[in-house]
Design an enzyme around this catalytic site. Sequence first.
Site, PDB file in Angstrom:
ATOM      1  N   GLY A 157       0.841  -1.205   0.000  1.00  0.00           N
ATOM      2  CA  GLY A 157       0.000   0.000   0.000  1.00  0.00           C
ATOM      3  C   GLY A 157       0.869   1.246   0.000  1.00  0.00           C
ATOM      4  N   ARG A 158       0.221   2.371   0.316  1.00  0.00           N
ATOM      5  CA  ARG A 158       0.917   3.672   0.233  1.00  0.00           C
ATOM      6  C   ARG A 158       2.206   3.721   1.053  1.00  0.00           C
ATOM      7  NH1 ARG A 158      -3.969   5.673   1.803  1.00  0.00           N
ATOM      8  NH2 ARG A 158      -5.275   6.243   0.066  1.00  0.00           N
ATOM      9  N   ILE A 159       2.107   3.255   2.316  1.00  0.00           N
ATOM     10  CA  ILE A 159       3.284   3.383   3.189  1.00  0.00           C
ATOM     11  C   ILE A 159       4.402   2.472   2.690  1.00  0.00           C
ATOM     12  CG2 ILE A 159       4.161   3.066   5.546  1.00  0.00           C
ATOM     13  CD1 ILE A 159       1.317   3.906   6.528  1.00  0.00           C
ATOM     14  N   ARG A 242       1.113  -3.232  12.375  1.00  0.00           N
ATOM     15  CA  ARG A 242       0.333  -3.551  13.566  1.00  0.00           C
ATOM     16  C   ARG A 242       1.004  -4.703  14.306  1.00  0.00           C
ATOM     17  NH1 ARG A 242      -1.269   0.757  13.543  1.00  0.00           N
ATOM     18  NH2 ARG A 242      -3.406   1.554  13.424  1.00  0.00           N
ATOM     19  N   GLU A 271       0.243  -4.168  22.875  1.00  0.00           N
ATOM     20  CA  GLU A 271       0.564  -2.765  23.105  1.00  0.00           C
ATOM     21  C   GLU A 271      -0.332  -2.131  24.171  1.00  0.00           C
ATOM     22  OE1 GLU A 271       1.364  -1.267  19.139  1.00  0.00           O
ATOM     23  OE2 GLU A 271       0.790   0.710  19.885  1.00  0.00           O
ATOM     24  N   HIS A 289       5.463   3.116  19.254  1.00  0.00           N
ATOM     25  CA  HIS A 289       4.444   3.458  18.241  1.00  0.00           C
ATOM     26  C   HIS A 289       4.567   4.933  17.821  1.00  0.00           C
ATOM     27  CE1 HIS A 289       0.230   2.069  16.704  1.00  0.00           C
ATOM     28  NE2 HIS A 289       0.824   2.880  15.833  1.00  0.00           N
ATOM     29  N   GLY A 291       5.310   5.947  14.634  1.00  0.00           N
ATOM     30  CA  GLY A 291       5.250   6.072  13.170  1.00  0.00           C
ATOM     31  C   GLY A 291       4.818   7.444  12.661  1.00  0.00           C
TER      32      GLY A 291
END
Length: 323
Positions: A157-159, A242, A271, A289, A291
């Site tokens: 995907g985009r990331i 994730r 988490e 986390h 990002g």
Amino acid sequence: MSKPKVIVTRRWHADVEAVLSDRFDTQLNEDDHSMSVQELQDALRNADAVLPTVCDKVNAEVLGVENIRAKILGSNGVGFNHIDLEAAKAAGLTVTNTPEVLTDCTADLAMTLLLCVARRAGEGERHLRNGEWSGWRPTHMMGTSVTGKTLGLIGMGRIARAVAARAAHGFNMKIIFHDPFPPRAADIADLNATQCASPEEVYAQADFVSLHCPGGKETYHLISTEAFKAMKPGAFVINSARGDVIDEVALVAALDSGEIAGAGLDVFEKEPAVTPALAAMENVVLLPHLGSATQETRKAMGMRVVENLEAFFAGETPRDNLI
Ligand code: DGY
């Protein structure tokens, strides 16, 4: 006309909180505590819009509450595995997320993890701060070169594509990937990337495996004992997607046995709890986390929620409508 009542579940970027307070009848979470099930349910009963973040579990129990007043969940984050979309739909809620605005920031962080774990940066920093450094020597803390190696992406995907662009154009890495829903041929060609028919094909060739698939039922423990066994000896695993995509017990075993060389993790299975064995390992880089955690990106994410809310209350379909 009275302004819609909006409840924000955590502290947000100050500029966004100011805009929300100006445009809506907004209730902020002044002490930034994590809301309980009861508090989330009360929010749904008392506001027209509830604005959760990726750390709020808006599950069937929360959404099962009676007399819901809310009509929209404007979630602050691109991932939406923290929201039970079916239950939200059944409760008559619109749900939106914040895609695009955090793509580059998250890709930067994936590369940070990759470089840190390969070049032993976390370990080196601890070594220096602990006063253990005795000076340069040819055999000191040798890591693994990144330039020219093969990066295997699970999910494109985009990331993932933004990570691939950094890796291909900045580090001359060869890009391979698996995604059941591959991007357009032109995007693949721009990255000179090779599509693999299965994750196993990626594991067999990649020096670095970077995860970019959504969390939840479909990808739960995708990376477990079998996947680690299928990876090249000396491979590194990077997870900025994730936490539940990786079976952390199997990860500890693969790191312990030397099946893989290291891991860079920004997300965790339970988490914010982190498997203690991971925290004790030098060849693992652990981040909380982060990002999307830059001033610019967190502001852009918040403003994207504002945009979605304004469209919704103007009677339009919000740009980032998920259901
Ligand atoms: C997201 O948006 O899904 C990230 O995990 C938090 O930025």
